[in-house]
Motif scaffolding. Structure first.
Motif, PDB file in Angstrom:
ATOM      1  N   UNK A 168       0.828  -1.212   0.000  1.00 43.45           N
ATOM      2  CA  UNK A 168       0.000   0.000   0.000  1.00 43.45           C
ATOM      3  C   UNK A 168       0.859   1.257   0.000  1.00 43.45           C
ATOM      4  N   UNK A 169       1.905   1.263   0.789  1.00 37.57           N
ATOM      5  CA  UNK A 169       2.798   2.432   0.843  1.00 37.57           C
ATOM      6  C   UNK A 169       3.449   2.680  -0.525  1.00 37.57           C
ATOM      7  N   UNK A 170       3.846   1.613  -1.205  1.00 38.59           N
ATOM      8  CA  UNK A 170       4.474   1.795  -2.514  1.00 38.59           C
ATOM      9  C   UNK A 170       3.477   2.326  -3.540  1.00 38.59           C
ATOM     10  N   UNK A 171       2.231   1.869  -3.493  1.00 35.72           N
ATOM     11  CA  UNK A 171       1.232   2.407  -4.417  1.00 35.72           C
ATOM     12  C   UNK A 171       0.971   3.887  -4.141  1.00 35.72           C
ATOM     13  N   UNK A 172       0.981   4.275  -2.879  1.00 38.70           N
ATOM     14  CA  UNK A 172       0.843   5.699  -2.539  1.00 38.70           C
ATOM     15  C   UNK A 172       2.029   6.476  -3.099  1.00 38.70           C
ATOM     16  N   UNK A 173       3.235   5.964  -2.921  1.00 36.09           N
ATOM     17  CA  UNK A 173       4.425   6.629  -3.468  1.00 36.09           C
ATOM     18  C   UNK A 173       4.302   6.814  -4.968  1.00 36.09           C
ATOM     19  N   UNK A 174       3.860   5.771  -5.656  1.00 38.21           N
ATOM     20  CA  UNK A 174       3.715   5.840  -7.104  1.00 38.21           C
ATOM     21  C   UNK A 174       2.700   6.906  -7.487  1.00 38.21           C
ATOM     22  N   UNK A 175       1.576   6.951  -6.790  1.00 35.21           N
ATOM     23  CA  UNK A 175       0.547   7.949  -7.089  1.00 35.21           C
ATOM     24  C   UNK A 175       1.065   9.368  -6.858  1.00 35.21           C
ATOM     25  N   UNK A 176       1.709   9.584  -5.730  1.00 37.40           N
ATOM     26  CA  UNK A 176       2.200  10.936  -5.405  1.00 37.40           C
ATOM     27  C   UNK A 176       3.303  11.363  -6.364  1.00 37.40           C
ATOM     28  N   UNK A 177       4.257  10.494  -6.627  1.00 36.59           N
ATOM     29  CA  UNK A 177       5.355  10.852  -7.526  1.00 36.59           C
ATOM     30  C   UNK A 177       4.855  11.088  -8.950  1.00 36.59           C
ATOM     31  N   UNK A 178       3.857  10.322  -9.371  1.00 37.10           N
ATOM     32  CA  UNK A 178       3.256  10.575 -10.672  1.00 37.10           C
ATOM     33  C   UNK A 178       2.577  11.933 -10.669  1.00 37.10           C
ATOM     34  N   UNK A 228      12.881   8.804  -9.233  1.00 40.00           N
ATOM     35  CA  UNK A 228      12.341   8.287  -7.981  1.00 40.00           C
ATOM     36  C   UNK A 228      11.095   7.436  -8.247  1.00 40.00           C
ATOM     37  N   UNK A 229      10.284   7.830  -9.231  1.00 38.76           N
ATOM     38  CA  UNK A 229       9.108   7.046  -9.598  1.00 38.76           C
ATOM     39  C   UNK A 229       9.528   5.658 -10.072  1.00 38.76           C
ATOM     40  N   UNK A 230      10.544   5.588 -10.905  1.00 39.96           N
ATOM     41  CA  UNK A 230      11.036   4.291 -11.371  1.00 39.96           C
ATOM     42  C   UNK A 230      11.535   3.449 -10.204  1.00 39.96           C
ATOM     43  N   UNK A 231      12.282   4.056  -9.296  1.00 39.48           N
ATOM     44  CA  UNK A 231      12.792   3.347  -8.124  1.00 39.48           C
ATOM     45  C   UNK A 231      11.637   2.773  -7.316  1.00 39.48           C
ATOM     46  N   UNK A 280       1.571  -6.101  -8.083  1.00 39.00           N
ATOM     47  CA  UNK A 280       1.562  -6.576  -9.463  1.00 39.00           C
ATOM     48  C   UNK A 280       1.770  -5.426 -10.442  1.00 39.00           C
ATOM     49  N   UNK A 281       2.240  -5.765 -11.616  1.00 38.93           N
ATOM     50  CA  UNK A 281       2.393  -4.769 -12.678  1.00 38.93           C
ATOM     51  C   UNK A 281       1.047  -4.124 -12.994  1.00 38.93           C
ATOM     52  N   UNK A 282      -0.012  -4.899 -12.978  1.00 41.98           N
ATOM     53  CA  UNK A 282      -1.348  -4.368 -13.264  1.00 41.98           C
ATOM     54  C   UNK A 282      -1.759  -3.303 -12.263  1.00 41.98           C
ATOM     55  N   UNK A 283      -1.456  -3.512 -10.987  1.00 41.91           N
ATOM     56  CA  UNK A 283      -1.813  -2.516  -9.973  1.00 41.91           C
ATOM     57  C   UNK A 283      -0.969  -1.252 -10.117  1.00 41.91           C
ATOM     58  N   UNK A 284       0.271  -1.401 -10.510  1.00 40.10           N
ATOM     59  CA  UNK A 284       1.113  -0.220 -10.746  1.00 40.10           C
ATOM     60  C   UNK A 284       0.516   0.603 -11.878  1.00 40.10           C
ATOM     61  N   UNK A 285       0.186  -0.030 -12.981  1.00 42.54           N
ATOM     62  CA  UNK A 285      -0.380   0.676 -14.128  1.00 42.54           C
ATOM     63  C   UNK A 285      -1.720   1.315 -13.749  1.00 42.54           C
ATOM     64  N   UNK A 286      -2.558   0.587 -13.036  1.00 40.69           N
ATOM     65  CA  UNK A 286      -3.863   1.123 -12.635  1.00 40.69           C
ATOM     66  C   UNK A 286      -3.711   2.323 -11.704  1.00 40.69           C
ATOM     67  N   UNK A 287      -2.732   2.283 -10.820  1.00 39.28           N
ATOM     68  CA  UNK A 287      -2.482   3.410  -9.918  1.00 39.28           C
ATOM     69  C   UNK A 287      -2.080   4.644 -10.709  1.00 39.28           C
ATOM     70  N   UNK A 288      -1.191   4.469 -11.665  1.00 39.53           N
ATOM     71  CA  UNK A 288      -0.781   5.600 -12.501  1.00 39.53           C
ATOM     72  C   UNK A 288      -1.968   6.105 -13.317  1.00 39.53           C
ATOM     73  N   UNK A 289      -2.721   5.206 -13.906  1.00 38.00           N
ATOM     74  CA  UNK A 289      -3.907   5.589 -14.689  1.00 38.00           C
ATOM     75  C   UNK A 289      -4.849   6.429 -13.833  1.00 38.00           C
ATOM     76  N   UNK A 290      -5.075   6.011 -12.606  1.00 38.54           N
ATOM     77  CA  UNK A 290      -6.000   6.701 -11.700  1.00 38.54           C
ATOM     78  C   UNK A 290      -5.584   8.151 -11.452  1.00 38.54           C
ATOM     79  N   UNK A 291      -4.290   8.412 -11.463  1.00 43.34           N
ATOM     80  CA  UNK A 291      -3.833   9.788 -11.199  1.00 43.34           C
ATOM     81  C   UNK A 291      -4.256  10.762 -12.291  1.00 43.34           C
ATOM     82  N   UNK A 292      -4.579  10.280 -13.477  1.00 41.87           N
ATOM     83  CA  UNK A 292      -4.986  11.173 -14.573  1.00 41.87           C
ATOM     84  C   UNK A 292      -6.187  12.004 -14.174  1.00 41.87           C
ATOM     85  N   UNK A 293      -7.100  11.433 -13.428  1.00 47.38           N
ATOM     86  CA  UNK A 293      -8.312  12.129 -13.024  1.00 47.38           C
ATOM     87  C   UNK A 293      -8.010  13.326 -12.130  1.00 47.38           C
TER      88      UNK A 293
END
Length: 134
Positions: A61-71, A79-82, A93-106
């Motif tokens: 969960x913490x990593x998905x938050x990091x991905x969302x914030x850095x995006x 740092x996003x890649x790291x 999963x790769x799918x959750x990473x992509x979905x998290x990034x997709x969600x930030x578009x909104x």
């Protein structure tokens, strides 16, 4: 690497190694040591021991938050890649990473999400299907 002692540092370093992988953690700290070993100590103790070490959120969960914030903030693609690689390390999963990034578009806009997806394409393309989370 500068010598650091203490239970807080050790706790943080163990988490840093677990999340980033020992080699990446060592490289990261060595880079900080070149200019400020105090910053590396701060990252280990405050970031990993004090924040990542808190209860209430899992490491995935913490990593998905990091991905969302850095995006969302943009301009932090290294740092996003790291953190995308770290997310894979802790079982995201790769799918959750992509979905998290997709969600930030909104909330953060299409350009930021597009940049995040470009980073995901690079990171996920470097990983084979046989790679297992650490």
């Amino acid at each position: 690497m500068a010598a650091h002692e203490g239970e807080r540092y050790e706790r943080g370093r163990e988490l840093m190694d677990r999340i980033l992988g020992p080699e990446t953690a060592e490289r990261t700290l060595a880079g900080f040591d070149e200019i400020s070993s105090d910053f590396g100590k701060y990252v280990v103790e405050a970031g990993f021991a004090d924040v990542y070490g808190r209860e209430g959120l899992s490491l995935p969960e913490r990593q998905l938050i990091n991905i969302a914030v850095l995006t969302a903030i943009g301009g932090a693609e290294p740092q996003l890649a790291l953190h995308m690689r770290a997310a894979l390390n802790v079982g995201v999963t790769a799918e959750k990473i992509v979905e998290t990034v997709f969600h930030t578009a909104l909330y953060a806009g299409h350009p930021r999400a597009g940049n995040g997806l470009a980073v995901a394409r690079e990171v996920l393309g470097q990983r084979s299907d046989e790679d297992e989370p650490r």
